[in-house]
Structures are given as structure tokens and as C-alpha cells.
Design a protein around this motif. Structure first.
Motif, short mmCIF file in Angstrom:
data_model
loop_
_atom_site.label_atom_id
_atom_site.label_comp_id
_atom_site.label_asym_id
_atom_site.label_seq_id
_atom_site.Cartn_x
_atom_site.Cartn_y
_atom_site.Cartn_z
N TYR A 146 0.85 -1.19 0.00
CA TYR A 146 0.00 0.00 0.00
C TYR A 146 0.89 1.24 0.00
CZ TYR A 146 -3.02 3.69 1.84
OH TYR A 146 -3.70 4.86 2.04
N LYS B 255 1.53 7.74 -5.75
CA LYS B 255 1.09 6.83 -6.79
C LYS B 255 1.31 5.39 -6.36
CE LYS B 255 2.19 5.52 -11.55
NZ LYS B 255 3.11 5.76 -12.70
N PRO B 256 0.36 4.48 -6.61
CA PRO B 256 0.55 3.07 -6.26
C PRO B 256 1.77 2.49 -6.95
CG PRO B 256 -1.74 3.51 -6.81
CD PRO B 256 -0.99 4.74 -7.17
N SER C 4 -5.12 -1.04 -2.41
CA SER C 4 -5.68 0.30 -2.22
C SER C 4 -6.03 0.64 -0.78
CB SER C 4 -6.93 0.45 -3.09
OG SER C 4 -7.89 -0.55 -2.75
N SER C 5 -5.80 -0.29 0.16
CA SER C 5 -6.12 0.00 1.55
C SER C 5 -5.07 -0.59 2.48
CB SER C 5 -7.50 -0.55 1.92
OG SER C 5 -7.48 -1.96 1.98
#
Length: 579
Positions: free
Chosen positions: A353, A358-359, A376-377
Motif C-alpha cells: 500500500y 502513486k501506487p 488500495s487500503s
């Protein structure tokens, strides 16, 4: 903290003398002895926080006992575990017990501390704290010491530590060998608190915070308290007891993810004990398991389970003497699996995460045994990356590495998978490897040493050994033996001192020992020195495995010292290795 940044290498330092061996082993009649157990696990509390892994702990221990041949096993889970049912099960077990039996009682759930009121046992005073075990329907008093009738449940659904001690004393007087496992906790405070707050999905501790008291006349168990004897000194009075508690009376017992990467929460003590029953504590379950063997295995296994959890757990293991006493006789008390133990497969995908950025990019590195998956978490993450600071944290909140670029994440991810594999690899071969100042967070300038010595009651045969370190960014660093270092491990000494310094984070020490020479493994690991190839280091250890090999693991966590920036640089380098 990378080992390249620590004042690490040098000669061994002297250690204190070993504790004298205690009483001789207890004789038993294998033909007559039985193994009997009461196993309790509670997740579904109605008025205190629910737990996630206590029922799985109880089911695991019960299954391990039955697989190992025990027939008299009573398992109580959730609503089955009331004060009445638990105490009745223990009473009935005592009634069935005979001299030389092995009796096991385990409790996994919430613990708490309360204080005595006007009614208290002899030798205690009003206001003295004491431990209690909380059952599923328990209701606790409010700040005024009163029970809210709207909550339901019962204030009597708890068991005093003294009530358990009384029953353990009766078993001792019968001549029974007893193991009591309390995977609960009774206080507050941890030796290593997370730097970064852990995702709430993984926050679960077996403690009800604060010490509570009942207002005068409010406690429904006051008549029971009036019948309790003076406190029993289990170390002195119960010489046939092995007492395993998750923590001391002042600490928390966190639930942790076991195996790493699985998402399954467990109690580290219960998990260790289940593996010991299956034979891992004495390498295949052949012959007698001593008190010293069991304590050393539990200590090592719990430490391994806490790696990168953001927290530390030091079990309270007693008595702290009489290490040569036989606790379990494999072949009569229990029969371990005759098949060789193999390490379980681990997840090779690392979920990352990204905070405030940016991921990360998804990638697969099958040739190196790992992959990266952006999530995303926080709740989904194995690792947490802060690109603005270049920091990586474990999901438990431990600082893993600092000042990293996104490209460096591959080494961190591969390290995560290598650690998962090492923890599984060490389970049936666990060797205690500890830090002399405890498993805490070390700040800049703090000094420490690693301790790989065997304890009393363990086989003292000469051992060959090697030690490597995997740093937070995945770099492999070979440490021992080199040059004039002895080839046979000196069991009377500590490994040389280290000093915490930049770059800070998490290092992972791996100690491998065997009664057989390790020349091939040592040569191969030495050639990896300085390379970011942790999975290859694990493969080399796997290829060298023998039936007598032991593996010790220890995380070393460091951080900058809180406060103003220090004038003196903490940078240090590892001594050069001559091949």
C-alpha cells in the motif's frame, strides 16, 4: 539499520555462567500413564472486545493432541466455555488423573487484572492486584465498580488465577506431570510498540485494559474469594508443573498473523505449544522432552511469530530451574508423526500500500521467487510504502527500511518472502536466538549482543555454526565464522556487540547450527555477502538441511533517537570480509 551500518564484527564476548541443573527426571510407568487435557478457546465475548484467533488456538492444540494419540481431550469453545463448564471439566479431569499421567490445561482468551475488596485471601490485602481469566459471558464493573444490568451476561463468569493454582496443586500432590498454558494477558505495556499505527484489521490483544474493582457487595464471587487459600508459589510448591504464560502480569499478548502472509490471526504461544506436541520441540518427537527443551522451543517459536509484527512478546515460562526434568515422553505420553516435518508453502505475493502517492507497479519475479501487488487500503497490505520519506513499514507498524527509492522495493519485497520461508523452515528446528537487552526497538547509539547459547536441560553436543544477516532492503551479509573465529560454537559466550546506527530499520539475524560440519553452506553463504538475494540464501539453507540442524531467527529493530538531531554521526561500517 543495516548491518553495514553497525559496529558488528569482532571477537566473542564472555557471558555469565550457566544456571545449575535442577532436580533429576521424574520416573514414570509408560504402561500406566495417560495423557489428559482440557482445552479452552474464546473469541465471541459478549461484553468485552471479541478476539480472532483464540478458538483456532484451542482447536489446533486439541487436534495436535488427538493426532499424537491422546484420547482424553475435552475441548470448550465460545459459548461452551462458561465458569461452570470450565471448572467442572477441570474437576472431572482431576478425578480421572492418576500418578505419572501427563495433564494439559490450556486457556486462550482474555485475561485481566482486578483488585481485592474487603474480602480477600489470607496473605493478601485490600487493593492488591491479581489475575483473572474471563469467560465468554463475563460482564465487568464500571468506573464506580458497579454492574450495568442492561449489558446482560454475568459478573461471575470469570476464574481467579488462585482457583487455577489450587487445582494445579492438587494435580501436583497426585504425582501428575502438568503443563498449564495461559494464552491471555493481564496488563499493559509492550517492549516494542509500533512506529506506524497498524491497520485496525490486525489490532487484537488478549487483554481488557485497566485494573478494575467491584464496589462493596457487588461481586457475585465474594463467597468464592472467602474460601481461597493464600497465594501458591508455583515455582517452589509445584515442582512437577510446567507453566507457560503468553506474557508476564504487566504486559499484553497480541494476536499475530500465522503463517505470515496468510491473514489468519493466532496466539503465538498456543501455536508454539501445538507444534511442540507434534514433536517439533525435540526434532521429530523421539524420546523425552525436557522442561528446558520445551521452554527453549516456545521462546524461539514465539519470537519467530512476532517478526515484523510491530510488537514484542516475551512469554513467562516457569519454573526457571529444574531444566532437566522430563515433561513429555514421546512414545508413551504422546506419539509424534513418524513422517519427516516439511516447511509449509508460503505466499510469494507481497501486497504493498502506498501512502500519499502513486501506487507501486505490479510485477512478477518468478525466477527470484516473489511478486509485488499494489493494494488500495491499509487493511489489505503486507508492507506500507511512504514515497515522500522513502520509508517502508510492516503492516504491524515496524520500520523496515528508510531512504528508499521505488526501485528498491523489489529487495524489500523479496526480503518479506524470504522471511516467511525462514519462519516456516525454522518451526521444526527452532533454536533460541535473542538480544541481550530484549526484543525492543533500539535507538541510535544503543548497544546490543546476540545470544545463541543453549540452556540447561538441552543437548550440549558440540556444534558447527554460521550466522548471516538480511537487512531491510534485502541485502545478505555474512557474519560468522571468519578468520580466527572458532569453527565450533562456544556455548559460553555472546556474539560480539553491535551499535544501532544509520540507516535505521529492520535487520534479520539467522543462526544455523548442526552437529555436522557446515563447510559447504558457509562457503556458499559467504559468496552471497553484499548481494540483494535473500531468497537464494534461504534456498542454500534448505539444500543443506539435515535431521540435526537448528535455525535461530531474531529481528533487530532500530530507529533514530527521539529529540534534536545529534551532533555526532552514528554512521559505522562492518569490517571487511576476507574470503
Amino acid at each position: 539499520m543495516s548491518m553495514t551500518s553497525m559496529k558488528w564484527r569482532g571477537s566473542f564476548t564472555p557471558a555469565v555462567a550457566a544456571i545449575a541443573l535442577g532436580l533429576a527426571s521424574i520416573a514414570a510407568s509408560p504402561a500406566e500413564a495417560e495423557t489428559r487435557a482440557v482445552v479452552v478457546g474464546i473469541n465471541d465475548y459478549i461484553n468485552v472486545p471479541k478476539l480472532k484467533g483464540a478458538v483456532a488456538d484451542a482447536e489446533d492444540i486439541a487436534a495436535a493432541l488427538k493426532k499424537s494419540g491422546a484420547k482424553d481431550v475435552v475441548l470448550l469453545r465460545d459459548a461452551e466455555a462458561t465458569r461452570k463448564s470450565v471448572l467442572e471439566a477441570i474437576e472431572q479431569l482431576i478425578a480421572r488423573a492418576r500418578k505419572d499421567d501427563l495433564v494439559i490445561i490450556t486457556l486462550a482468551g482474555h485475561g485481566a487484572r482486578e483488585v481485592w475488596g474487603n474480602v480477600h485471601p489470607p496473605g493478601t490485602n485490600k487493593g492488591d492486584p491479581h489475575e483473572v481469566y474471563l469467560l465468554r459471558n463475563v460482564t465487568l464493573p464500571n468506573a464506580e465498580g458497579r454492574i450495568d444490568p442492561k449489558l446482560g451476561g454475568s459478573a461471575s463468569d470469570r476464574i481467579f488465577g488462585g482457583e487455577i493454582a489450587m487445582r494445579l496443586k492438587r494435580l501436583n500432590d497426585i504425582g501428575v506431570r502438568t503443563i498449564f498454558v495461559a494464552d491471555a494477558c493481564h496488563g499493559a505495556g509492550l517492549t516494542r510498540e509500533p512506529i506506524l499505527g497498524a491497520p485496525s484489521r490486525f489490532e487484537s490483544e488478549r487483554v481488557v485494559p485497566n485494573i478494575f474493582a467491584f464496589a462493596e457487595g457487588e461481586d457475585p464471587l465474594r463467597s468464592v474469594i472467602a474460601t481461597l487459600p493464600a497465594p501458591i508459589d508455583t515455582d517452589k510448591d509445584l515442582r512437577s508443573l510446567t507453566f507457560l504464560a503468553a506474557v508476564d502480569p504487566f504486559s499484553k499478548a497480541p494476536e499475530v498473523e500465522i503463517p505470515k502472509g496468510s491473514g489468519k490471526m493466532r496466539g503465538a504461544l498456543s501455536y508454539a505449544f501445538a507444534r511442540a506436541i507434534e514433536g517439533d520441540a525435540n526434532h521429530g518427537g523421539v524420546g523425552d522432552l525436557t522442561h528446558g527443551d520445551l521452554l527453549s522451543y516456545v521462546k524461539a517459536s514465539v519470537s519467530n511469530s512476532m517478526i515484523d509484527s510491530g510488537k514484542s512478546q516475551k512469554p513467562d515460562l516457569r519454573p526457571r530451574d529444574n531444566f532437566g526434568r522430563v515433561v513429555v515422553r514421546f512414545g508413551s505420553d504422546l506419539t509424534a508423526s513418524p513422517t519427516p516435518v516439511s516447511s509449509a508453502p508460503v505466499a510469494d505475493n507481497v501486497r504493498i500500500y502506498t501512502r500519499n502517492g502513486k501506487p507501486v507497479d505490479a510485477l512478477k519475479r518468478p525466477q527470484r521467487g516473489f511478486g509485488i501487488q499494489p493494494v488500495s487500503s491499509l487493511a489489505e497490505a503486507d508492507l506500507i510504502y511512504d514515497p515522500s520519506a522513502g520509508e517502508v513499514f510492516s503492516k504491524g507498524g515496524d520500520l523496515i527500511a528508510m531512504r528508499l527509492r521505488a526501485a528498491d522495493l523489489e529487495g524489500v519485497a523479496e526480503r518479506e518472502v524470504a522471511i516467511r520461508r525462514l519462519v516456516e523452515l525454522a518451526k521444526p528446528r527452532a533454536r533460541a536466538l535473542t538480544l541481550d537487552h530484549g526484543d525492543r526497538r533500539y535507538f541510535a547509539g544503543d548497544r546490543m549482543s546476540l545470544d545463541a547459547r543453549k540452556t540447561e536441560g538441552q543437548d550440549a553436543a558440540p556444534e558447527y555454526y554460521t550466522l548471516i544477516v538480511i537487512s531491510g532492503d534485502g541485502k545478505v551479509q555474512y557474519q560468522y565464522p571468519l578468520g580466527k573465529d572458532p569453527k565450533i560454537f562456544p556455548n559460553d559466550r555472546l556474539l560480539n556487540q553491535m551499535e544501532a546506527s544509520e540507516p535505521f530499520g529492520a535487520d534479520y539475524a539467522i543462526f544455523v547450527s548442526d552437529v555436522k560440519p557446515l563447510d559447504g553452506l558457509i562457503k556458499s553463504l559467504c559468496q552471497l555477502d553484499g548481494e540483494r538475494d535473500p531468497n537464494l540464501a534461504v534456498r542454500l539453507i534448505e539444500r543443506a538441511l539435515t535431521g540435526t540442524m537448528q535455525i535461530g531467527l531474531q529481528g533487530i529493530y532500530t530507529a533514530p533517537r527521539p529529540g534534536p538531531v545529534q551532533a555526532a554521526s552514528m554512521q559505522a561500517t562492518r569490517c571487511a570480509i576476507s574470503r
